[in-house]
Motif scaffolding. Structure first.
Motif, mmCIF file in Angstrom:
data_model
loop_
_atom_site.group_PDB
_atom_site.id
_atom_site.type_symbol
_atom_site.label_atom_id
_atom_site.label_comp_id
_atom_site.label_asym_id
_atom_site.label_seq_id
_atom_site.Cartn_x
_atom_site.Cartn_y
_atom_site.Cartn_z
ATOM 1 N N ILE A 103 0.839 -1.205 0.000
ATOM 2 C CA ILE A 103 0.000 0.000 0.000
ATOM 3 C C ILE A 103 0.869 1.249 0.000
ATOM 4 O O ILE A 103 0.621 2.212 -0.740
ATOM 5 C CB ILE A 103 -0.955 0.002 1.215
ATOM 6 C CG1 ILE A 103 -1.999 -1.099 1.075
ATOM 7 C CG2 ILE A 103 -1.629 1.362 1.363
ATOM 8 C CD1 ILE A 103 -2.840 -1.306 2.313
ATOM 9 N N ALA A 104 1.922 1.232 0.839
ATOM 10 C CA ALA A 104 2.814 2.391 0.929
ATOM 11 C C ALA A 104 3.498 2.663 -0.399
ATOM 12 O O ALA A 104 3.527 3.807 -0.880
ATOM 13 C CB ALA A 104 3.845 2.168 2.032
ATOM 14 N N ILE A 105 4.050 1.624 -1.011
ATOM 15 C CA ILE A 105 4.762 1.803 -2.283
ATOM 16 C C ILE A 105 3.796 2.215 -3.385
ATOM 17 O O ILE A 105 4.086 3.114 -4.180
ATOM 18 C CB ILE A 105 5.504 0.508 -2.665
ATOM 19 C CG1 ILE A 105 6.626 0.234 -1.658
ATOM 20 C CG2 ILE A 105 6.072 0.600 -4.077
ATOM 21 C CD1 ILE A 105 7.333 -1.085 -1.855
ATOM 22 N N GLY A 106 2.623 1.590 -3.417
ATOM 23 C CA GLY A 106 1.653 1.903 -4.458
ATOM 24 C C GLY A 106 1.103 3.317 -4.367
ATOM 25 O O GLY A 106 0.727 3.908 -5.391
ATOM 26 N N SER A 107 1.064 3.886 -3.168
ATOM 27 C CA SER A 107 0.500 5.229 -2.998
ATOM 28 C C SER A 107 1.452 6.321 -3.449
ATOM 29 O O SER A 107 1.052 7.485 -3.565
ATOM 30 C CB SER A 107 0.116 5.458 -1.531
ATOM 31 O OG SER A 107 1.278 5.460 -0.702
ATOM 32 N N GLY A 108 2.713 5.971 -3.725
ATOM 33 C CA GLY A 108 3.702 6.990 -4.089
ATOM 34 C C GLY A 108 3.595 7.481 -5.511
ATOM 35 O O GLY A 108 4.017 8.597 -5.818
ATOM 36 N N GLY A 109 3.040 6.663 -6.401
ATOM 37 C CA GLY A 109 2.930 7.079 -7.786
ATOM 38 C C GLY A 109 4.282 7.323 -8.429
ATOM 39 O O GLY A 109 5.281 6.687 -8.075
ATOM 40 N N LEU A 110 4.328 8.257 -9.359
ATOM 41 C CA LEU A 110 5.559 8.531 -10.107
ATOM 42 C C LEU A 110 6.571 9.326 -9.299
ATOM 43 O O LEU A 110 7.753 8.980 -9.258
ATOM 44 C CB LEU A 110 5.229 9.279 -11.404
ATOM 45 C CG LEU A 110 6.427 9.655 -12.287
ATOM 46 C CD1 LEU A 110 7.125 8.389 -12.799
ATOM 47 C CD2 LEU A 110 5.983 10.532 -13.457
ATOM 48 N N THR A 111 6.138 10.383 -8.644
ATOM 49 C CA THR A 111 7.072 11.284 -7.958
ATOM 50 C C THR A 111 6.969 11.236 -6.456
ATOM 51 O O THR A 111 7.758 11.879 -5.756
ATOM 52 C CB THR A 111 6.848 12.729 -8.427
ATOM 53 O OG1 THR A 111 5.489 13.105 -8.146
ATOM 54 C CG2 THR A 111 7.110 12.860 -9.921
ATOM 55 N N GLY A 112 6.010 10.501 -5.900
ATOM 56 C CA GLY A 112 5.896 10.372 -4.466
ATOM 57 C C GLY A 112 5.101 11.482 -3.807
ATOM 58 O O GLY A 112 4.762 12.493 -4.431
ATOM 59 N N THR A 113 4.828 11.315 -2.535
ATOM 60 C CA THR A 113 4.061 12.300 -1.777
ATOM 61 C C THR A 113 4.935 13.418 -1.237
ATOM 62 O O THR A 113 4.418 14.422 -0.736
ATOM 63 C CB THR A 113 3.353 11.616 -0.596
ATOM 64 O OG1 THR A 113 4.341 11.002 0.246
ATOM 65 C CG2 THR A 113 2.388 10.545 -1.080
ATOM 66 N N GLY A 114 6.257 13.231 -1.310
ATOM 67 C CA GLY A 114 7.185 14.210 -0.753
ATOM 68 C C GLY A 114 7.799 13.699 0.533
ATOM 69 O O GLY A 114 7.127 13.015 1.324
ATOM 70 N N LEU A 115 9.063 14.004 0.740
ATOM 71 C CA LEU A 115 9.765 13.532 1.940
ATOM 72 C C LEU A 115 9.061 14.048 3.201
ATOM 73 O O LEU A 115 8.701 15.224 3.285
ATOM 74 C CB LEU A 115 11.213 14.022 1.911
ATOM 75 C CG LEU A 115 12.186 13.338 2.880
ATOM 76 C CD1 LEU A 115 12.310 11.853 2.566
ATOM 77 C CD2 LEU A 115 13.560 14.002 2.815
ATOM 78 N N PHE A 116 8.837 13.154 4.153
ATOM 79 C CA PHE A 116 8.172 13.411 5.430
ATOM 80 C C PHE A 116 6.661 13.581 5.281
ATOM 81 O O PHE A 116 5.985 13.946 6.247
ATOM 82 C CB PHE A 116 8.739 14.651 6.136
ATOM 83 C CG PHE A 116 10.233 14.676 6.258
ATOM 84 C CD1 PHE A 116 10.929 13.544 6.676
ATOM 85 C CD2 PHE A 116 10.948 15.817 5.952
ATOM 86 C CE1 PHE A 116 12.312 13.569 6.799
ATOM 87 C CE2 PHE A 116 12.326 15.850 6.066
ATOM 88 C CZ PHE A 116 13.014 14.719 6.478
#
Length: 400
Positions: A266-279
């Motif tokens: 779930i964590a990896i899949g929620s990041g998409g292409l560029t991610g949610t941003g550090l922290f």
């Protein structure tokens, strides 16, 4: 005399003393280092520091109320590991070859000590020695190095001396005998992940040594048979059985045995292409993924840095393996080739297993991601391995 050993082109070379004495100002140790290898390893450790910090800064039960606790310790471990690398280069892999009996004996004593009252249990594996002051040691990490050095010394001794073209059956058997005692002790802990890594190391070492293919096929067959017997005889602990059950059926008990893998995906899949941003990862800040600073650190990259950030880690690991393969091919002694090949097998399998278990394509085995995961023993061991690779490169004979 030249020879070929399972894809590695090796020129037999009897090493001479004073290899560094021939280094001139234009051909110094620093200039002969493999800089892509070194910089890639440093970049992985640097990324690891950010990911570990993100995974732990809000976990007061872990960081003792100090959001920088794990960040500083990860950087300290990296610094110590870097110093160990420098020391390994300074000593040289050939000097360590002569010290193998001492190093092997010491590592064996340490892994046996884990089974005494000095040992401690972490996440079901009784694989640690508590030193005090919040520090602990996992001897099986250093056993990987001593097995590589010990088997390389045995397999290459007569070949590098020019007595024979490839290791004979008796030499191969003796080298395997060297690996058996620590494997048996580690299985008693039980630390199945480390046993899997050591098994891959042994295969890599034998492939590079030029040993008969009968040994390779025989060991693979023995490994499969051994795995079947372990399962049939019920020698695995309950938590290990649960891990394999969750791997075989990801939908099995998602709130129980399958929780770790499901939350990681779930964590990896929620990041998409560029991610949610550090922290800024909800899975990470919400502390849904267990052991996220160690075994599941890749999930932080997947969620907060996205496909691009996680891909950068894969690229850097690929560079490390590529440069290690190049060092293995270019060295002029079989001993150096075998040592490099053992390290390649170690890094490649452990990276694949760690990342694979976060994606659900490999069973959870409790293995850290090299250079990235938090952990002193693992960090020290991988940097010593980098030192060995650099020493093999630096101590190549200097031609006119």
């Amino acid at each position: 005399m030249a020879g070929s050993t399972h894809g590695f082109s090796v020129q037999r070379y009897a090493p001479e003393r004073g290899a560094f004495a021939k280094l001139t100002a234009r051909d110094s140790v620093v200039r002969r280092l493999d800089w892509p290898l070194l910089l890639s390893a440093l970049a992985l450790s640097g990324l690891g520091a950010l990911l570990v910090w993100s995974a732990t800064r809000g976990r007061d039960t872990l960081n003792h109320g100090d959001p920088y606790y794990f960040l500083f310790r990860h950087l300290m471990n990296t610094g110590i590991g870097f110093a160990l690398m420098i020391g390994t280069i300074w000593l040289g892999h050939r000097t360590l070859r002569g010290a193998v009996p001492i190093l092997y004996g010491l590592s064996l004593v340490l892994v046996i000590a884990v089974l005494t009252p000095l040992g401690a249990t972490v996440n079901g594996a009784h694989a640690w020695i508590v030193i005090g002051g919040g520090f602990s040691l996992q001897p099986s990490e250093f056993t990987k190095i001593t097995i590589i050095l010990g088997m390389a010394m045995m397999l290459a001794s007569r070949v590098d001396a020019g007595d024979q073209a490839n290791p004979d059956h008796r030499t191969v058997l003796k080298s395997l005998g060297l690996a058996v005692p620590p494997i048996l002790v580690i299985m008693l802990m039980p630390d199945l992940g480390s046993v899997m890594v050591i098994a891959m190391i042994i295969l890599g070492v034998l492939l590079a040594s030029g040993a008969s293919n009968r040994w390779i096929f025989g060991l693979v067959g023995a490994g499969v048979l051994g795995a079947v017997l372990v399962a049939v005889l019920g020698l695995l602990d309950e938590y290990q059985i649960n891990r394999f059950a969750a791997f075989a059926n990801p939908d099995l008990d998602p709130a129980g045995v399958g929780y770790n893998t499901n939350q990681a995906r779930i964590a990896i899949g929620s990041g998409g292409l560029t991610g949610t941003g550090l922290f800024k990862g909800s899975q990470t800040t919400g502390q849904f993924v267990p052991e996220q600073q160690t075994d599941f650190v890749f999930t932080v990259a997947g969620e907060e840095l996205g496909f691009l950030g996680a891909g950068a880690i894969l690229v850097l690991l690929g560079v490390v393996l590529w440069r290690a393969c190049r060092i293995a091919r270019e060295t002029t002694e079989l001993y150096g080739t075998i040592v490099a090949a053992g390290i390649i097998a170690w890094f490649a399998f452990q990276s694949f297993e760690n990342i694979g278990m976060t994606l659900g394509i490999m069973p959870v085995a409790g293995l850290p991601l090299p250079f990235v995961s938090y952990g002193g023993s693992s960090m020290f061991a991988v940097w010593v391995a980098i030192g060995l690779l650099q020493s093999i490169r630096v101590q190549r004979p200097i031609t006119a």
